[in-house]
Design an enzyme around this catalytic site. Structure first.
Site, mmCIF file in Angstrom:
data_model
loop_
_atom_site.group_PDB
_atom_site.id
_atom_site.type_symbol
_atom_site.label_atom_id
_atom_site.label_comp_id
_atom_site.label_asym_id
_atom_site.label_seq_id
_atom_site.Cartn_x
_atom_site.Cartn_y
_atom_site.Cartn_z
ATOM 1 N N GLU A 59 0.645 -1.195 -0.150
ATOM 2 C CA GLU A 59 0.020 -0.070 0.057
ATOM 3 C C GLU A 59 0.778 1.303 -0.083
ATOM 4 O O GLU A 59 0.248 2.309 0.312
ATOM 5 C CB GLU A 59 -0.955 -0.114 0.869
ATOM 6 C CG GLU A 59 -2.079 -0.966 1.063
ATOM 7 C CD GLU A 59 -3.247 -0.574 2.122
ATOM 8 O OE1 GLU A 59 -4.281 -1.112 1.718
ATOM 9 O OE2 GLU A 59 -2.872 -0.251 3.176
ATOM 10 N N LEU B 168 -4.929 -19.106 4.034
ATOM 11 C CA LEU B 168 -6.150 -19.831 3.402
ATOM 12 C C LEU B 168 -7.210 -19.626 4.135
ATOM 13 O O LEU B 168 -8.351 -20.397 3.879
ATOM 14 C CB LEU B 168 -5.776 -21.232 3.248
ATOM 15 C CG LEU B 168 -4.317 -21.475 2.824
ATOM 16 C CD1 LEU B 168 -4.171 -23.196 2.782
ATOM 17 C CD2 LEU B 168 -4.284 -21.213 1.077
ATOM 18 N N ALA C 13 -10.349 -19.703 6.293
ATOM 19 C CA ALA C 13 -10.995 -20.930 6.968
ATOM 20 C C ALA C 13 -10.003 -22.211 6.947
ATOM 21 O O ALA C 13 -10.211 -23.036 7.542
ATOM 22 C CB ALA C 13 -12.166 -20.978 6.850
ATOM 23 N N THR D 174 -12.146 -8.146 8.036
ATOM 24 C CA THR D 174 -11.321 -6.841 7.821
ATOM 25 C C THR D 174 -10.098 -6.877 8.870
ATOM 26 O O THR D 174 -10.152 -7.027 10.058
ATOM 27 C CB THR D 174 -12.136 -5.647 8.029
ATOM 28 O OG1 THR D 174 -13.237 -5.532 7.257
ATOM 29 C CG2 THR D 174 -11.304 -4.515 7.522
ATOM 30 N N GLY E 224 -5.945 -10.697 7.999
ATOM 31 C CA GLY E 224 -4.224 -10.916 7.285
ATOM 32 C C GLY E 224 -3.349 -9.952 7.869
ATOM 33 O O GLY E 224 -2.214 -10.479 7.877
ATOM 34 N N ASP E 225 -3.773 -8.939 8.124
ATOM 35 C CA ASP E 225 -2.775 -7.968 8.748
ATOM 36 C C ASP E 225 -2.334 -8.456 10.121
ATOM 37 O O ASP E 225 -1.087 -8.163 10.564
ATOM 38 C CB ASP E 225 -3.203 -6.601 8.816
ATOM 39 C CG ASP E 225 -3.512 -5.875 7.317
ATOM 40 O OD1 ASP E 225 -2.878 -6.342 6.300
ATOM 41 O OD2 ASP E 225 -4.497 -5.260 7.278
ATOM 42 N N THR F 57 -9.348 -12.167 15.716
ATOM 43 C CA THR F 57 -9.800 -10.852 15.231
ATOM 44 C C THR F 57 -10.910 -10.842 14.513
ATOM 45 O O THR F 57 -11.821 -9.988 14.392
ATOM 46 C CB THR F 57 -8.773 -10.199 14.589
ATOM 47 O OG1 THR F 57 -8.460 -10.810 13.199
ATOM 48 C CG2 THR F 57 -7.321 -10.205 15.150
ATOM 49 N N GLY G 91 -14.751 -10.170 15.982
ATOM 50 C CA GLY G 91 -15.126 -8.555 16.205
ATOM 51 C C GLY G 91 -15.226 -7.718 14.998
ATOM 52 O O GLY G 91 -14.555 -8.105 14.009
#
Length: 302
Positions: free
Chosen positions: A142, A224, A226, A251, A254-255, A285, A288
């Protein structure tokens, strides 16, 4: 006299955004308007998310990036500041702070549009001006490719490269990753870039991981969702299962994975051990809403 901060174990060079997240029953089709149930204004951006995750996972962490001089700048950095992330080398630039516009449906699927704003200023000149980089270096897609390259050139230790989104990088910078972290779609695109192909080939993730190693990348982690993740290094590919949870919003997951992975590598874990921890961290994560707001504040039970 103010004491100097300890050198970070993890340095993240990357993006910082404010996320505008709309929650709705289903995502709209092209040209369609769908009423949302609510919206949230929260800090995000892949670089900032990964820096927060690394800090919450126990690493001394520094974030290097850029925000604007608008009110969103405070929102973008507030959770990093609260978590003790070093922010002294975050530039304040004339452009507005980056913004991500996120739609999330009842099944936790999302679509995201990012307006880079100040993140576009994190180029080679800005990274070089920031000075030395300490600890494990974490990067994403990014910020401009020139900024990624300059950071890799200045790296003091191993480079965790999460090329998301997938942008064009010089081959030598792709090969500097240790590990390269990508989801299955991004991994296929990166392989196509290394192959010089116009389109990615539809292949099993295990084959993609093996081919990335064959190109000379030291290690690869393919997330991957789930189905857990693949860890490839030393000519072997191993699948780690996912923690089974009910996801409400993916959301920033991955981060969270990438930041936690870097933190555990900095603590001395093997790549398999670090990926196993990161999978558990990321699983917390998705239960939520939001990115940084959903990250666990305690990892004692992981």
């Amino acid at each position: 006299m103010e004491q100097p901060l300890e050198q970070p174990q993890v340095t993240v060079v990357g993006s910082s955004n404010v996320d505008i997240t709309a929650l709705m029953d289903r995502l709209p089709a092209p040209g369609e308007t769908v009423l949302a149930d609510s919206y949230q204004l929260t800090p995000g951006g892949k670089g900032a998310n990964q820096a927060l995750a690394a800090a919450l996972a126990g690493a001394r962490t520094e974030f290097i990036g850029a925000v604007g001089q608008d009110p969103n700048a405070q929102i973008a950095l507030e959770q990093l500041d609260a978590a003790g992330v070093q922010l002294g080398r975050v530039a304040r630039v004339p452009e507005n702070t980056g913004v991500a516009i996120i739609q999330v449906d009842a099944g936790a699927e999302n679509c995201i549009a990012v307006v880079p704003g100040a993140n576009a200023s994190v180029d080679a000149a800005a990274v070089k001006a920031a000075g030395e980089l300490h600890g494990i270096l974490v990067l994403q897609g990014e910020i401009p490719a020139s900024g990624i390259g300059a950071a890799i050139d200045a790296a003091a230790e191993r480079v965790v490269l999460n090329l998301a989104p997938v942008i064009e990088l010089e081959r030598r910078y792709l090969l500097a990753a240790n590990p390269l972290v990508a989801n299955e779609h991004e991994a296929a695109l990166i392989l196509a870039q290394l192959d010089g192909a116009d389109q990615p080939v539809d292949e099993p993730e295990e084959a993609i991981a093996a081919k990335l190693l064959a190109h000379g990348i030291a290690s690869v982690v393919i997330t991957l969702g789930a189905n857990g993740c693949l860890v490839a290094e030393g000519g072997t590919v191993q699948q780690l299962p996912a923690v089974k949870v009910k996801a409400v919003d993916t959301t920033g997951a991955g981060d969270a994975f990438t930041g936690a992975l870097a933190a555990r590598l900095a603590a001395g874990d093997t790549l398999v051990q670090a990926a196993g921890f990161a999978g558990k961290f990321a699983a917390l994560t998705v239960q939520g809403h939001g990115a940084q707001a959903s990250y666990p504040r305690s990892v004692d039970n992981l």
